[in-house]
Design a protein around this motif. Structure first.
Motif, PDB file in Angstrom:
ATOM      1  N   THR A 199      23.894  53.979   7.860  1.00  0.00           N
ATOM      2  CA  THR A 199      22.762  53.636   7.851  1.00  0.00           C
ATOM      3  C   THR A 199      21.968  53.285   9.396  1.00  0.00           C
ATOM      4  OG1 THR A 199      23.767  52.348   5.888  1.00  0.00           O
ATOM      5  CG2 THR A 199      22.884  50.931   7.933  1.00  0.00           C
ATOM      6  N   LEU A 200      23.706  53.700   9.841  1.00  0.00           N
ATOM      7  CA  LEU A 200      23.389  53.701  11.455  1.00  0.00           C
ATOM      8  C   LEU A 200      22.194  54.941  12.305  1.00  0.00           C
ATOM      9  CD1 LEU A 200      24.819  51.999  14.349  1.00  0.00           C
ATOM     10  CD2 LEU A 200      26.442  53.863  14.794  1.00  0.00           C
ATOM     11  N   ARG A 206      14.836  54.435  13.171  1.00  0.00           N
ATOM     12  CA  ARG A 206      13.215  53.367  13.025  1.00  0.00           C
ATOM     13  C   ARG A 206      13.619  52.664  14.167  1.00  0.00           C
ATOM     14  NH1 ARG A 206      16.233  51.327   8.485  1.00  0.00           N
ATOM     15  NH2 ARG A 206      17.657  49.443  10.385  1.00  0.00           N
ATOM     16  N   LEU A 207      14.103  52.460  15.128  1.00  0.00           N
ATOM     17  CA  LEU A 207      13.956  51.814  16.418  1.00  0.00           C
ATOM     18  C   LEU A 207      12.715  52.118  18.030  1.00  0.00           C
ATOM     19  CD1 LEU A 207      17.459  49.466  17.409  1.00  0.00           C
ATOM     20  CD2 LEU A 207      14.944  48.912  16.583  1.00  0.00           C
ATOM     21  N   THR A 222       1.109  50.755   9.640  1.00  0.00           N
ATOM     22  CA  THR A 222       2.054  52.399   9.329  1.00  0.00           C
ATOM     23  C   THR A 222       1.905  52.995   8.144  1.00  0.00           C
ATOM     24  OG1 THR A 222       3.259  51.502  11.188  1.00  0.00           O
ATOM     25  CG2 THR A 222       4.133  53.792  10.363  1.00  0.00           C
ATOM     26  N   SER A 223       1.536  54.705   8.118  1.00  0.00           N
ATOM     27  CA  SER A 223       1.909  55.011   6.756  1.00  0.00           C
ATOM     28  C   SER A 223       3.067  54.588   6.185  1.00  0.00           C
ATOM     29  CB  SER A 223       1.129  56.187   7.036  1.00  0.00           C
ATOM     30  OG  SER A 223       2.038  56.769   5.875  1.00  0.00           O
ATOM     31  N   PRO A 224       3.301  54.245   5.140  1.00  0.00           N
ATOM     32  CA  PRO A 224       5.197  53.702   4.519  1.00  0.00           C
ATOM     33  C   PRO A 224       5.506  55.425   4.350  1.00  0.00           C
ATOM     34  CG  PRO A 224       3.541  52.640   2.762  1.00  0.00           C
ATOM     35  CD  PRO A 224       2.659  53.449   3.810  1.00  0.00           C
ATOM     36  N   GLY A 225       4.847  56.313   4.469  1.00  0.00           N
ATOM     37  CA  GLY A 225       5.443  57.303   3.748  1.00  0.00           C
ATOM     38  C   GLY A 225       6.417  57.580   5.763  1.00  0.00           C
ATOM     39  N   ARG A 226       4.976  57.418   6.419  1.00  0.00           N
ATOM     40  CA  ARG A 226       5.984  57.947   8.321  1.00  0.00           C
ATOM     41  C   ARG A 226       7.284  57.513   7.799  1.00  0.00           C
ATOM     42  NH1 ARG A 226       3.166  55.444  13.997  1.00  0.00           N
ATOM     43  NH2 ARG A 226       4.947  56.517  14.912  1.00  0.00           N
ATOM     44  N   MET A 227       7.158  56.122   7.458  1.00  0.00           N
ATOM     45  CA  MET A 227       8.923  55.625   7.453  1.00  0.00           C
ATOM     46  C   MET A 227       9.128  56.095   6.498  1.00  0.00           C
ATOM     47  SD  MET A 227       7.778  53.888  10.476  1.00  0.00           S
ATOM     48  CE  MET A 227       9.056  52.983  10.842  1.00  0.00           C
ATOM     49  N   HIS A 228       9.540  56.301   5.548  1.00  0.00           N
ATOM     50  CA  HIS A 228      10.014  56.972   4.156  1.00  0.00           C
ATOM     51  C   HIS A 228      11.772  57.508   4.713  1.00  0.00           C
ATOM     52  CE1 HIS A 228      11.674  59.000   0.249  1.00  0.00           C
ATOM     53  NE2 HIS A 228      11.232  58.070   0.181  1.00  0.00           N
TER      54      HIS A 228
END
Length: 281
Positions: free
Chosen positions: A51-52, A58-59, A118-124
């Motif tokens: 998670t970390l 993510r940041l 933003t494309s959800p795939g990019r952040m998947h």
């Protein structure tokens, strides 16, 4: 506990002179400390290395796409479940009201347009999918309300109870990358200039219904700022989306009221009661 923070800093920032360490607050999952008025160190009560790592990545991605400042990671420590950021200027909007909240609408719209575009795939791989169904949210809201019903002014209870009897809205047809907890406590502002100086706490970010982000703007800043934000937003929010915004805003207000009257800071409950009639009216 502050000694642990000093040890952590000496491990990752050797030579860094620690003058002050003070605990800023505690949530359900985290403890937050401020160091030298310039660093924030958050420790998770139950360290989860995966998670970390996901949050750090993510940041980094969010810093590239957000038009508003977001925390910059200085270091993370998987063993301690800790992450350190540079402190952003300003204070939480929840405790630092601005003179003209309408001035926040355009930057919020630009911010949400960037996130939701933003494309959800990019952040998947960087954010989980959040599909918590509306009927469950309504059940949760009713349970919370029954716990705090006595604290709601008698003349306003019918507003909440009418909402709890209504059918929940339909589920969204598509999901986007969302902050997913865009309450006033996570918007930093310069109250004197009525400007947003940062968006913090990305731990709940998810591929979710964009209505979640708008719902907390509606709850905390009111219908006028919500409509003004929407007028600058790059995408369409249809009637079904508006219905979900209102539904989620009302569920979130009940949740904050229950939180503020139990384990959370009292200002959550104070704000919930202050905004009840405009949110449920």
């Amino acid at each position: 506990m502050t000694g642990d923070i000093r040890t952590l800093l000496s491990r990752h920032l050797p030579g860094y002179r620690v003058r002050t360490v003070r605990r800023l607050g505690q949530g359900l999952d985290n403890l937050v400390y401020e160091v030298n008025d310039e660093l924030l160190v958050r420790r998770n009560k139950a360290a989860n290395p995966e998670t970390l790592r996901q949050e750090v990545a993510r940041l980094a991605a969010v810093r590239e796409l957000s038009p508003l400042p977001v925390p910059e990671v200085v270091f993370s420590d998987e063993e301690w479940g800790a992450i350190a950021y540079r402190r952003l200027p300003g204070g939480p909007l929840s405790t630092n009201p601005v003179a003209d909240p309408r001035s926040l609408a355009r930057p919020l719209a630009d911010f949400l347009s960037a996130l939701h575009g933003t494309s959800p795939g990019r952040m998947h791989d960087l954010a989980p999918v959040d599909r918590y169904p509306a009927p469950r949210l309504l059940e949760d809201a009713e349970l919370d309300y029954r716990d705090v019903e006595a604290h709601v002014p008698a003349g306003h209870r019918h507003l909440v109870e009418r909402f709890l009897r209504e059918d929940p809205p339909d589920e969204p047809r598509s999901l986007r990358f969302c902050h997913n907890d865009l309450g006033a406590e996570h918007l930093l502002v310069d109250a004197a200039s009525s400007t947003i100086t940062g968006v913090i706490d990305w731990t709940d970010a998810a591929i979710a219904d964009p209505a979640h982000d708008f719902a907390l703007i509606y709850r905390d800043l009111g219908p006028e700022v919500f409509e003004l934000t929407l007028s600058h937003y790059e995408f369409d929010l249809d009637a079904a989306g508006r219905a979900r915004v209102l539904f989620l805003a009302r569920c979130a207000l009940i949740e904050d009221l229950a939180y503020g009257l139990s384990t959370g800071p009292a200002h959550y409950a104070d704000a919930a009661l202050a905004h009840l009639t405009r949110t449920f009216g």
